[in-house]
Design a protein around this motif. Structure first.
Motif, PDB file in Angstrom:
ATOM      1  N   UNK A 134       0.747  -1.273   0.022  1.00 13.72           N
ATOM      2  CA  UNK A 134      -0.090   0.045  -0.017  1.00 13.72           C
ATOM      3  C   UNK A 134       0.968   1.300   0.112  1.00 13.72           C
ATOM      4  N   UNK A 135       1.921   1.301   0.930  1.00 19.57           N
ATOM      5  CA  UNK A 135       2.767   2.425   0.937  1.00 19.57           C
ATOM      6  C   UNK A 135       3.631   2.621  -0.393  1.00 19.57           C
ATOM      7  N   UNK A 136       3.896   1.616  -1.131  1.00 17.33           N
ATOM      8  CA  UNK A 136       4.474   1.745  -2.347  1.00 17.33           C
ATOM      9  C   UNK A 136       3.776   2.109  -3.279  1.00 17.33           C
ATOM     10  N   UNK A 137       2.528   2.037  -3.415  1.00 18.94           N
ATOM     11  CA  UNK A 137       1.496   2.523  -4.110  1.00 18.94           C
ATOM     12  C   UNK A 137       1.543   4.122  -4.186  1.00 18.94           C
ATOM     13  N   UNK A 138       1.325   4.484  -2.953  1.00 22.14           N
ATOM     14  CA  UNK A 138       1.394   5.865  -2.951  1.00 22.14           C
ATOM     15  C   UNK A 138       2.722   6.435  -3.289  1.00 22.14           C
ATOM     16  N   UNK A 139       3.800   5.897  -2.846  1.00 26.88           N
ATOM     17  CA  UNK A 139       4.987   6.458  -3.102  1.00 26.88           C
ATOM     18  C   UNK A 139       5.257   6.626  -4.862  1.00 26.88           C
ATOM     19  N   UNK A 140       4.882   5.271  -5.501  1.00 29.54           N
ATOM     20  CA  UNK A 140       4.841   5.399  -6.866  1.00 29.54           C
ATOM     21  C   UNK A 140       3.895   6.518  -7.534  1.00 29.54           C
ATOM     22  N   UNK A 141       2.996   6.659  -7.047  1.00 33.54           N
ATOM     23  CA  UNK A 141       1.960   7.798  -7.523  1.00 33.54           C
ATOM     24  C   UNK A 141       2.619   9.029  -7.149  1.00 33.54           C
ATOM     25  N   UNK A 142       3.241   9.362  -6.233  1.00 31.95           N
ATOM     26  CA  UNK A 142       3.859  10.844  -5.614  1.00 31.95           C
ATOM     27  C   UNK A 142       4.870  10.959  -6.664  1.00 31.95           C
ATOM     28  N   UNK A 143       5.795  10.040  -7.014  1.00 26.36           N
ATOM     29  CA  UNK A 143       6.817   9.970  -8.104  1.00 26.36           C
ATOM     30  C   UNK A 143       6.388  10.511  -9.380  1.00 26.36           C
ATOM     31  N   UNK A 144       5.012  10.032  -9.814  1.00 25.89           N
ATOM     32  CA  UNK A 144       4.442  10.312 -11.106  1.00 25.89           C
ATOM     33  C   UNK A 144       3.896  11.605 -11.073  1.00 25.89           C
ATOM     34  N   UNK A 145       4.003  12.229  -9.953  1.00 26.85           N
ATOM     35  CA  UNK A 145       3.285  13.558  -9.784  1.00 26.85           C
ATOM     36  C   UNK A 145       1.623  13.611  -9.556  1.00 26.85           C
ATOM     37  N   UNK A 146       1.360  12.697  -8.978  1.00 29.81           N
ATOM     38  CA  UNK A 146      -0.355  12.651  -8.622  1.00 29.81           C
ATOM     39  C   UNK A 146      -0.258  13.003  -7.215  1.00 29.81           C
ATOM     40  N   UNK A 147      -1.627  13.629  -6.993  1.00 31.39           N
ATOM     41  CA  UNK A 147      -1.861  13.997  -5.699  1.00 31.39           C
ATOM     42  C   UNK A 147      -2.343  12.870  -4.789  1.00 31.39           C
ATOM     43  N   UNK A 148      -2.439  13.000  -3.319  1.00 28.88           N
ATOM     44  CA  UNK A 148      -3.096  11.699  -2.623  1.00 28.88           C
ATOM     45  C   UNK A 148      -4.560  11.660  -3.154  1.00 28.88           C
ATOM     46  N   UNK A 149      -5.397  12.596  -3.308  1.00 29.32           N
ATOM     47  CA  UNK A 149      -6.651  12.417  -3.451  1.00 29.32           C
ATOM     48  C   UNK A 149      -6.677  11.489  -5.041  1.00 29.32           C
ATOM     49  N   UNK A 150      -5.846  11.770  -6.052  1.00 29.52           N
ATOM     50  CA  UNK A 150      -5.733  11.256  -7.024  1.00 29.52           C
ATOM     51  C   UNK A 150      -5.740   9.509  -6.790  1.00 29.52           C
ATOM     52  N   UNK A 151      -4.601   9.474  -5.955  1.00 26.93           N
ATOM     53  CA  UNK A 151      -4.150   7.907  -5.743  1.00 26.93           C
ATOM     54  C   UNK A 151      -5.050   7.173  -4.997  1.00 26.93           C
ATOM     55  N   UNK A 152      -5.741   8.008  -3.964  1.00 23.97           N
ATOM     56  CA  UNK A 152      -7.064   7.379  -3.340  1.00 23.97           C
ATOM     57  C   UNK A 152      -8.192   6.990  -4.204  1.00 23.97           C
ATOM     58  N   UNK A 153      -8.234   7.558  -5.100  1.00 24.69           N
ATOM     59  CA  UNK A 153      -9.547   7.297  -6.092  1.00 24.69           C
ATOM     60  C   UNK A 153      -9.259   6.109  -6.869  1.00 24.69           C
ATOM     61  N   UNK A 154      -7.796   5.820  -7.094  1.00 22.53           N
ATOM     62  CA  UNK A 154      -7.448   4.611  -7.731  1.00 22.53           C
ATOM     63  C   UNK A 154      -7.072   3.300  -6.988  1.00 22.53           C
ATOM     64  N   UNK A 155      -6.843   3.589  -5.500  1.00 22.53           N
ATOM     65  CA  UNK A 155      -6.189   2.404  -4.666  1.00 22.53           C
ATOM     66  C   UNK A 155      -6.950   1.216  -5.026  1.00 22.53           C
TER      67      UNK A 155
END
Length: 417
Positions: free
Chosen positions: A126-147
């Motif tokens: 789960x933490x790696x998903x957020x880390x990868x999303x952040x590296x791609x320039x996504x906001x936490x809200x965007x990652x939450x919607x895809x999690x």
């Protein structure tokens, strides 16, 4: 007209072979190596600048690569092992720097090049998903919607809060692909890592890549699976020894790749000490490398008969069977009453040719039979040898070539009456 999102000009990558640092055995020696390192590096760079392509200590992984990829295009990159495919993707993913040339990339890139690429082993899935999303320039809200979608697709929901260092290679691939494909990059780069996953997951991945391409995003796909490349890509590049051998329509690129690959015989050597006469060697020549046969191509089967004494009304037959189920789908024979071999003695090769083998896609093998006097003398059975795969590469079809549709497709003709 779609604009280029990737432009590569004069790209080359050079490695120097045979470099090995000498390790000091004492603390004083190690300190000396550290102090000398800047001078050694400067000398090495000066020497490398004098290297030419003919220098045996230099290996060009890529040499003068030029191409463009337009927005929404799915480009296949194919070639033998060592052709430079992975090096090219690493440069495009900005993991490796080129020796010369330049690349221009417009858009957010997500790459899956090796098992676990981009994962921190101590963090959970789960933490790696957020880390990868952040590296791609996504906001936490965007990652939450895809999690939830990412976790569900990956199939590792039971382990999503477990550190990635405890994942198997297959689990890392599942999660890595799911992250790369679902975080909405403009450009998706996929290497041959899908070979690690099981068949069902590979099928899901290919379907997801088709969805990504259908949304107008760009996909670069490296694979040795020519059927997957043919079905997914419109254009392809065939690399040979670090250079572009062909660039254009995927069917032509695949044919070029197959033409550059050597077809090897599938062989089985059989020792039969029980009887004086029998089969001692079998060779099967498929139409493509890697024990793969293309639907409708000629298939050649050769059988070596060793006869210590003259043959006595010899009969030979073989079946092509489905691997796994053992179901026989083709039977062929050479019976003494129909086609006598005579009283041959010594070693002799017999060849059976299928001019157009129309077996449906799947995995098959052979079972061979030999006997004399209709099974009464020297009976011999050789089971499950010379396995091969039938592929539908390059066979046009309006619908998908799905599994288990049939075993065999005969010639047929439709008429309106």
């Amino acid at each position: 007209m779609s604009k280029p999102v990737i432009r590569v000009e004069g790209l080359s990558k050079r490695y120097r072979l045979g470099l090995k640092e000498k390790q000091a055995k004492t603390l004083a020696g190690q300190i000396g190596n550290v102090l000398k390192a800047p001078l050694d590096n400067l000398k090495r760079l000066r020497d490398m600048s004098r290297f030419s392509i003919e220098d045996e200590s230099v290996f060009w992984a890529l040499k003068d690569i030029n191409f463009e990829v337009k927005e929404g295009e799915v480009l296949g990159i194919i070639g033998k092992n060592g052709a430079g495919k992975s090096t090219l993707l690493k440069i495009l993913s900005q993991i490796t720097e080129p020796t010369s040339g330049k690349i221009e990339i417009r858009g957010r890139v997500a790459s899956l090049l090796e098992v676990g690429t981009g994962f921190h082993p101590e963090l959970s899935g789960r933490e790696n998903i957020y880390m990868n999303g952040t590296i791609l320039g996504m906001t936490r809200r965007e990652i939450d919607s895809k999690l939830d979608e990412i976790i569900d697709f990956s199939g590792v929901e039971k382990f999503i809060d477990t550190p990635v260092k405890f994942y198997s290679s297959g689990m890392k691939v599942r999660l890595g692909f799911s992250v790369a494909a679902h975080l909405e990059p403009e450009i998706l780069i996929i290497d041959e890592v899908l070979a690690v996953g099981d068949y069902e997951f590979q099928k899901k991945c290919l379907g997801k890549m088709e969805d990504v391409a259908g949304q107008g995003r760009t996909v670069l796909f490296v694979s040795h699976n020519m059927e997957a490349v043919s079905s997914l890509c419109g254009e392809a590049i065939n690399l040979v020894n670090g250079r572009i051998d062909f660039q254009g329509k995927v069917r032509e690129a695949v044919n070029r790749y197959l033409g550059n690959s050597s077809v090897e015989k599938i062989s089985h050597v059989h020792v039969n000490p029980e009887f004086e006469n029998g089969i001692t060697e079998i060779n099967v020549l498929t139409s493509m490398p890697g024990q793969i046969h293309r639907f409708g191509d000629p298939l050649e089967v050769s059988v070596k008969i060793s006869a210590k004494v003259p043959l006595d009304q010899a009969n030979i037959a073989f079946q092509i069977k489905e691997r796994g189920s053992g179901k026989s789908v083709i039977y062929t024979w050479l019976h003494d009453k129909e086609n006598p071999l005579g009283k041959l003695e010594g070693q002799h090769w017999l060849k059976c040719i299928f001019p157009k083998l129309r077996l449906y896609k799947g995995d098959y093998d052979f079972t061979f039979h030999f006997s004399e006097r209709s099974g009464q003398k020297n009976p011999q059975k050789i089971d499950n040898v010379c396995p091969f795969e039938v592929s539908m590469i390059g066979i046009p079809h309006q619908f998908e070539w799905t599994d288990n549709n049939c075993n065999y497709i005969d010639d047929f003709e439709w008429k309106v009456i």
